[in-house]
Design a protein around this motif. Structure first.
Motif, mmCIF file in Angstrom:
data_model
loop_
_atom_site.group_PDB
_atom_site.id
_atom_site.type_symbol
_atom_site.label_atom_id
_atom_site.label_comp_id
_atom_site.label_asym_id
_atom_site.label_seq_id
_atom_site.Cartn_x
_atom_site.Cartn_y
_atom_site.Cartn_z
ATOM 1 N N PRO A 158 0.881 -1.211 0.119
ATOM 2 C CA PRO A 158 -0.113 -0.082 0.104
ATOM 3 C C PRO A 158 0.828 1.410 0.062
ATOM 4 O O PRO A 158 0.305 2.536 -0.071
ATOM 5 C CB PRO A 158 -0.708 -0.148 1.504
ATOM 6 N N ASN A 159 2.110 1.217 0.115
ATOM 7 C CA ASN A 159 3.057 2.227 0.087
ATOM 8 C C ASN A 159 3.633 2.813 -0.926
ATOM 9 O O ASN A 159 4.772 3.603 -0.834
ATOM 10 C CB ASN A 159 4.034 1.784 1.396
ATOM 11 N N TYR A 160 3.250 2.413 -2.070
ATOM 12 C CA TYR A 160 4.014 2.659 -3.320
ATOM 13 C C TYR A 160 5.528 2.574 -3.291
ATOM 14 O O TYR A 160 6.434 3.492 -3.702
ATOM 15 C CB TYR A 160 3.725 4.373 -3.715
ATOM 16 N N ASP A 161 6.040 1.415 -2.835
ATOM 17 C CA ASP A 161 7.395 0.810 -2.936
ATOM 18 C C ASP A 161 7.614 0.359 -4.219
ATOM 19 O O ASP A 161 7.117 -0.109 -5.057
ATOM 20 C CB ASP A 161 7.638 -0.320 -1.853
ATOM 21 N N LEU A 162 8.977 0.613 -4.739
ATOM 22 C CA LEU A 162 9.392 0.149 -5.909
ATOM 23 C C LEU A 162 9.533 -1.386 -6.004
ATOM 24 O O LEU A 162 10.062 -1.986 -5.021
ATOM 25 C CB LEU A 162 10.866 0.702 -6.118
ATOM 26 N N ASP A 163 8.979 -2.133 -6.961
ATOM 27 C CA ASP A 163 9.311 -3.591 -6.811
ATOM 28 C C ASP A 163 10.413 -3.894 -7.679
ATOM 29 O O ASP A 163 10.645 -4.339 -8.931
ATOM 30 C CB ASP A 163 7.977 -4.043 -7.885
ATOM 31 N N VAL A 164 11.537 -4.010 -6.925
ATOM 32 C CA VAL A 164 12.794 -4.342 -7.428
ATOM 33 C C VAL A 164 12.859 -5.553 -8.159
ATOM 34 O O VAL A 164 13.564 -5.974 -9.173
ATOM 35 C CB VAL A 164 13.917 -4.162 -6.367
ATOM 36 N N GLU A 165 12.387 -6.660 -7.516
ATOM 37 C CA GLU A 165 12.339 -8.036 -8.121
ATOM 38 C C GLU A 165 11.515 -7.923 -9.121
ATOM 39 O O GLU A 165 11.773 -8.802 -10.479
ATOM 40 C CB GLU A 165 11.874 -9.127 -6.992
ATOM 41 N N GLY A 166 10.302 -7.477 -9.366
ATOM 42 C CA GLY A 166 9.640 -7.216 -10.414
ATOM 43 C C GLY A 166 10.306 -6.760 -11.484
ATOM 44 O O GLY A 166 10.193 -7.422 -12.567
ATOM 45 N N GLY A 173 4.858 11.243 -4.380
ATOM 46 C CA GLY A 173 5.698 12.002 -3.478
ATOM 47 C C GLY A 173 6.581 11.167 -2.678
ATOM 48 O O GLY A 173 6.969 11.680 -1.868
ATOM 49 N N THR A 174 6.493 9.506 -2.904
ATOM 50 C CA THR A 174 7.255 8.723 -2.343
ATOM 51 C C THR A 174 8.510 8.597 -3.137
ATOM 52 O O THR A 174 8.947 9.269 -4.003
ATOM 53 C CB THR A 174 6.683 7.188 -2.291
ATOM 54 N N TYR A 175 9.561 7.857 -2.164
ATOM 55 C CA TYR A 175 10.974 8.180 -2.577
ATOM 56 C C TYR A 175 11.699 6.396 -2.546
ATOM 57 O O TYR A 175 10.938 5.709 -1.960
ATOM 58 C CB TYR A 175 11.971 8.977 -2.030
ATOM 59 N N ILE A 176 12.737 6.554 -3.350
ATOM 60 C CA ILE A 176 13.303 5.215 -3.387
ATOM 61 C C ILE A 176 14.618 5.266 -2.310
ATOM 62 O O ILE A 176 15.533 6.119 -2.637
ATOM 63 C CB ILE A 176 13.990 4.875 -4.575
ATOM 64 N N PRO A 177 14.374 4.750 -1.261
ATOM 65 C CA PRO A 177 15.494 4.588 -0.200
ATOM 66 C C PRO A 177 16.867 4.187 -0.856
ATOM 67 O O PRO A 177 16.918 3.512 -1.891
ATOM 68 C CB PRO A 177 15.194 3.497 0.959
ATOM 69 N N LYS A 178 18.209 4.779 -0.220
ATOM 70 C CA LYS A 178 19.536 4.479 -0.797
ATOM 71 C C LYS A 178 19.670 2.943 -0.866
ATOM 72 O O LYS A 178 20.209 2.273 -1.784
ATOM 73 C CB LYS A 178 20.313 4.945 -0.009
ATOM 74 N N SER A 179 19.275 2.105 0.185
ATOM 75 C CA SER A 179 19.586 0.730 0.289
ATOM 76 C C SER A 179 18.946 -0.046 -0.656
ATOM 77 O O SER A 179 19.476 -0.869 -1.272
ATOM 78 C CB SER A 179 19.251 0.120 1.678
ATOM 79 N N VAL A 180 17.617 0.393 -1.080
ATOM 80 C CA VAL A 180 17.072 -0.011 -2.274
ATOM 81 C C VAL A 180 17.282 0.165 -3.630
ATOM 82 O O VAL A 180 17.887 -0.606 -4.557
ATOM 83 C CB VAL A 180 15.337 0.218 -2.438
#
Length: 366
Positions: free
Chosen positions: A140-148, A170-177
């Motif tokens: 629900p948080n609009y996170d990036l689907d890296v594996e996808g 308005g969300t962002y991609i964390p550095k670790s991701v």
């Protein structure tokens, strides 16, 4: 006999959807706060305006043949971490997108993006016959689907679009991701990292494209003068990348690409640190004020690192938009961006933000 000329059209150009920018304020005597286009709440940089006015005495002659003066100003803005040859300038960030697609995409190639996102990623790539591969952000948080995204890559994949902070969420991609993604993405793919809202991101783990460019990854950091600098009407943007990519893309750069007024305005804006700091301060204060009001009113929203919020409105999106317009507030439905039912609201100045909150309180009482 009427001839059918459709046979000469390229099939991939037959429009499925067309990007439509935000609406302008309609003719009215009523006070309207335009919170629908993510424009600068303070207007334009005074130094940019002064530079443009000075340039008006010379608009009878051709502008600079290349963008070298602006690129040199950008080197200074990036504290000398990049060279002038690593920058690409154009008439808006959108044109940089177009140039990159022209440089790398052939018909049948594939691009990957993640909805909800900036619609031109799909629309522009279709112009060049690319297949659009949508790997949606994760609920629900609009996170990036890296594996996808990594699983969607094949031999036809040429460009991957990433956005941080993302429009319209308005969300962002964390550095670790980002670190994990960049370590695993194939080296023959260009990653276009759209960071046009980067000045407003204050999360401790926010990262731009810069460290990855410095490490030599095939990344392009995409930027615009429309937001922080208040030059949306001048349509000027830039990207930065490796020397290899920049020099290749420059092969299709047109001479006299940038208008004289745009060049001077952009250089002036880069030098206006006071205006930049005031803009960021205004947005951050407004962001906190509006978020507090959303919490008090029980409006569902997503924490933002940009100069806007996306919300789940208390009414259907179009009804909500109309009700807000009746109260003198323009907002933006974003179904077209891949977020059905949601509405985007730009952070304004103190007056506009107060009017927004008052309008929300009023319509929710009925």
């Amino acid at each position: 006999m009427k001839k059918d000329i459709t046979f000469i059209f390229k099939a991939h150009l037959v429009p499925k959807e067309v990007y439509q920018g935000g609406k302008n304020i309609p003719p009215t005597d009523k006070k309207i706060h335009k919170l629908s286009s993510n424009e600068n709440p303070l207007g334009a940089s005074p130094k940019a305006v002064a530079a443009m006015k000075a340039a008006l005495d010379h608009i009878d002659i051709y502008p600079d043949q290349t963008d070298i003066r602006l690129r040199e100003a950008l080197v200074k803005d990036f504290n000398g971490q990049l060279t002038a040859e690593q920058f690409l300038c154009g008439n808006s960030g959108s044109e940089i997108l177009d140039i990159l697609l022209r440089a790398f995409i052939n018909e049948g190639d594939e691009v990957i993006f993640s909805n909800p996102c900036f619609l031109p990623y799909a629309v522009f790539s279709r112009w060049y016959g690319a297949k659009q591969v949508d790997v949606p952000l994760l609920a629900p948080n609009y996170d990036l689907d890296v594996e996808g995204i990594l699983n969607a890559i094949n031999e036809k994949t040429k460009i991957i679009f990433l956005t941080s902070p993302n429009n319209p969420t308005g969300t962002y991609i964390p550095k670790s991701v980002m670190d994990d993604f960049m370590a695993r993405v194939p080296k023959n793919i260009v990653v276009v990292f759209d960071e046009v809202y980067r000045h407003f991101a204050v999360a401790e783990d926010y990262v731009t494209a810069l460290p990855y460019v410095l490490e030599g990854h095939n990344v392009v950091g995409l930027n615009s003068f429309s937001k922080t600098y208040g030059l949306a009407g001048q349509r000027i943007g830039y990207g930065y990348t490796t020397p290899t990519i920049a020099n290749y893309v420059r092969l299709i750069h047109k001479p006299f690409l940038l208008p004289l007024t745009s060049i001077e305005a952009a250089i002036g804006a880069l030098n206006d640190t006071e205006f930049i700091e005031k803009t960021v301060k205004t947005v951050l204060e407004g962001r906190a004020f509006i978020a507090k009001a959303f919490n008090e009113l029980g409006i569902t929203y997503w924490p933002s690192q940009a100069n806007f919020f996306i919300i789940d409105p208390p009414f259907p999106e179009m009804e909500f938009t109309e009700k807000m317009m009746e109260e003198g507030i323009m907002v933006r439905p974003v179904s077209q961006f891949g977020a059905p039912g949601k509405v985007r609201i730009t952070i304004g100045d103190a007056e506009a933000n107060a009017a927004l909150v008052n309008a929300l309180r009023k319509i929710m009482q009925h």
